[in-house]
Design an enzyme around this catalytic site. Structure first.
Site, PDB file in Angstrom:
ATOM      1  N   TYR A  60       0.857  -1.189   0.000  1.00 43.84           N
ATOM      2  CA  TYR A  60       0.000   0.000   0.000  1.00 43.84           C
ATOM      3  C   TYR A  60       0.887   1.230   0.000  1.00 43.84           C
ATOM      4  O   TYR A  60       1.837   1.308   0.766  1.00 43.84           O
ATOM      5  CB  TYR A  60      -0.919   0.019   1.223  1.00 43.84           C
ATOM      6  N   GLU A  62      -0.394   4.856  -0.584  1.00 45.91           N
ATOM      7  CA  GLU A  62      -1.125   6.101  -0.863  1.00 45.91           C
ATOM      8  C   GLU A  62      -0.198   7.297  -0.684  1.00 45.91           C
ATOM      9  O   GLU A  62       0.547   7.371   0.299  1.00 45.91           O
ATOM     10  CB  GLU A  62      -2.338   6.232   0.057  1.00 45.91           C
ATOM     11  N   ASP A 206      -6.899  13.844 -25.146  1.00 45.76           N
ATOM     12  CA  ASP A 206      -6.999  12.443 -24.723  1.00 45.76           C
ATOM     13  C   ASP A 206      -6.326  11.600 -25.798  1.00 45.76           C
ATOM     14  O   ASP A 206      -6.900  11.360 -26.868  1.00 45.76           O
ATOM     15  CB  ASP A 206      -8.470  12.054 -24.549  1.00 45.76           C
ATOM     16  N   THR A 232      -3.506   6.073 -22.313  1.00 45.30           N
ATOM     17  CA  THR A 232      -3.501   4.739 -21.721  1.00 45.30           C
ATOM     18  C   THR A 232      -2.160   4.117 -22.082  1.00 45.30           C
ATOM     19  O   THR A 232      -1.505   4.533 -23.040  1.00 45.30           O
ATOM     20  CB  THR A 232      -4.640   3.836 -22.246  1.00 45.30           C
ATOM     21  N   LYS A 235      -2.502   0.386 -25.197  1.00 45.53           N
ATOM     22  CA  LYS A 235      -2.963   0.291 -26.593  1.00 45.53           C
ATOM     23  C   LYS A 235      -1.734   0.380 -27.494  1.00 45.53           C
ATOM     24  O   LYS A 235      -0.948  -0.556 -27.521  1.00 45.53           O
ATOM     25  CB  LYS A 235      -4.002   1.386 -26.871  1.00 45.53           C
ATOM     26  N   ARG A 241      -2.058  -2.636 -18.620  1.00 44.68           N
ATOM     27  CA  ARG A 241      -3.337  -1.915 -18.657  1.00 44.68           C
ATOM     28  C   ARG A 241      -3.306  -0.780 -17.636  1.00 44.68           C
ATOM     29  O   ARG A 241      -3.162  -1.024 -16.443  1.00 44.68           O
ATOM     30  CB  ARG A 241      -4.440  -2.927 -18.312  1.00 44.68           C
TER      31      ARG A 241
END
Ligand code: DSN
Length: 421
Positions: A60, A62, A206, A232, A235, A241
């Protein structure tokens, strides 16, 4: 008192749950034996896959490098900083946030940074190539903001920048979005910049689909043109991903707070590490060549299919994808997907500009070449694929013919194996 029991297996095993393994094996066979022409899919490297499967998933973290809400983050900090440095080197930027879990999270983080509920967004109509997260009425973007959309020119089926300007002046949006998920032409970010400046709007590019083409110089860059660029990583970038946000460092605090705690909790450190691996791969000369070949293949396949008598939206392509309008063939996108799937050609149905059919039926299909190009296929194979697609659609009621085509598809895919080791 129950005695505590130490875990017996302290080593990391490459073996996994038999039931899950069996399904993964079947999916691997599917990926190997079919022709994957979904424009947003790709085959990432084994190095990326192994990194995603690493123990980094246990942590973790954060917060951001040097400022975390949990102890034990010294190595995690190194990993995230490495991914950030590589992203900046790749995109030519001075600030990147590599934590977004997806392109949608990246977009939402930008909205949260500069918009209040009810503010106006001007984005591309979904039917003309836009994306759900640019204001679809069921998406958070469409529910929390006032969405206005621009369409493509009905004749050319390309973006009509004068019309975008007119709409921007009429609607005075706070944010303009340039970017699409099914648009086959170059996007002129400079023209969008001028329009945004004329109406005092922020500009978001985008680049989810085109990021790999953009970082290799095969699509004009939005960096230092748009205020915010989202992308992203899975792609045309061919990584794990995920998503990222790139901006000038003056927006660093704003974007960082919007990603965490704005729209996400703990970052996925195994994915961030895999992003770092993918960014390094994308910095290589071989990746530049890969991008060039994606477009060469896309143009070749598009031309072949056009010469077979199919109408191509906008008449062609400048990037990794193109759309076929099936209207004159008395065929829907839904039916075409069924026929092509039955022979092992995997594509997706897609609405086309001014489509009269529902998004679950559609008048079109979208075809993309990133995955088959990763397999090593070239123009010669694109002509073969064009012939297989055309023949399957024309003989969709002839089961014998479809069986023959299915065999050819399997053979062609088998000649360009992925994940052989
Ligand atoms: N689902 C992606 C695509 O296929 O284009 C967009 O999010």
């Amino acid at each position: 008192m129950v005695k505590s029991k130490k875990h017996e297996n302290h080593t990391l095993s490459t073996d996994i749950d038999a039931e899950v393994k069996e399904i993964i094996k079947k999916e691997l066979e599917r990926q190997k034996n079919q022709l994957i022409l979904i424009a947003s899919e790709n085959f990432t490297s084994q190095e990326v896959i192994r990194t995603m499967g690493s123990i980094l998933t246990n942590k973790y973290a954060e917060g951001y490098p040097g400022f975390r809400y949990y102890a034990g983050c010294e190595h995690i900090d190194e990993i995230e900083q490495l991914a950030i440095n590589r992203a900046n080197q790749l995109f030519g930027s001075n600030y990147s946030n590599v934590q977004p879990h997806s392109g949608v999270s990246a977009n939402l983080a930008v909205y949260l940074s500069v918009l209040n509920c009810g503010d106006r967004i001007l984005s591309m109509n979904l039917r003309d190539g836009g994306h759900l997260s640019h204001g679809h009425k069921q998406n958070l973007s469409g529910r929390y903001y006032e969405i206005h959309t621009y369409t493509v020119d009905p004749e050319t089926e390309m973006i009509d920048y004068e019309n975008v300007r007119k709409l921007a002046k009429a609607t005075r949006p706070k944010l303009i979005i340039a970017g699409a998920s099914s648009y086959s032409r170059l996007i002129d970010f400079n023209k969008f910049r001028d329009i945004a400046d004329e109406v005092g709007a922020y500009l978001l590019a985008d680049t989810a689909h085109i990021a790999g083409l953009m970082v290799t110089g095969y699509h004009p860059s939005s960096i230092n043109v748009a205020d915010f660029t989202t992308a992203t990583t899975h792609k045309t970038l061919r990584g794990p991903r995920g998503g990222l946000v790139i901006a000038d460092k003056k927006y660093a605090g704003l974007i960082d707070r919007s990603v965490f705690p704005g729209v996400q909790g703990g970052p996925m450190m195994h994915i961030i590490a895999a992003k770092a691996v993918a960014f390094r791969e994308a910095l290589k000369d071989s990746f530049k060549d890969y991008s060039r070949r994606i477009i060469e293949n896309s143009k070749a396949l598009c031309e072949y299919i056009k010469n077979e008598g199919f109408r191509i939206v906008s008449g062609g392509t400048d990037n990794h994808l193109f759309l076929i309008d099936l209207t004159s063939k008395e065929l829907t996108g839904y039916e075409a997907v069924g026929t092509l799937s039955s022979v092992g050609i995997i594509i997706n149905k897609n609405v086309i500009p001014f489509d009269k059919l529902d998004p679950i039926i559609t008048s079109g299909i979208r075809i993309g070449t990133p995955a088959v190009t990763t397999q090593g296929m070239g123009v010669e194979e694109m002509y073969k694929i064009g012939e297989l697609i055309s023949s399957a659609l024309k003989n969709r009621k002839n089961n014998t013919k479809l069986k023959e085509i299915g065999k050819k598809v399997k053979n062609l895919a088998g000649d360009f194996p992925v994940y052989t080791r």
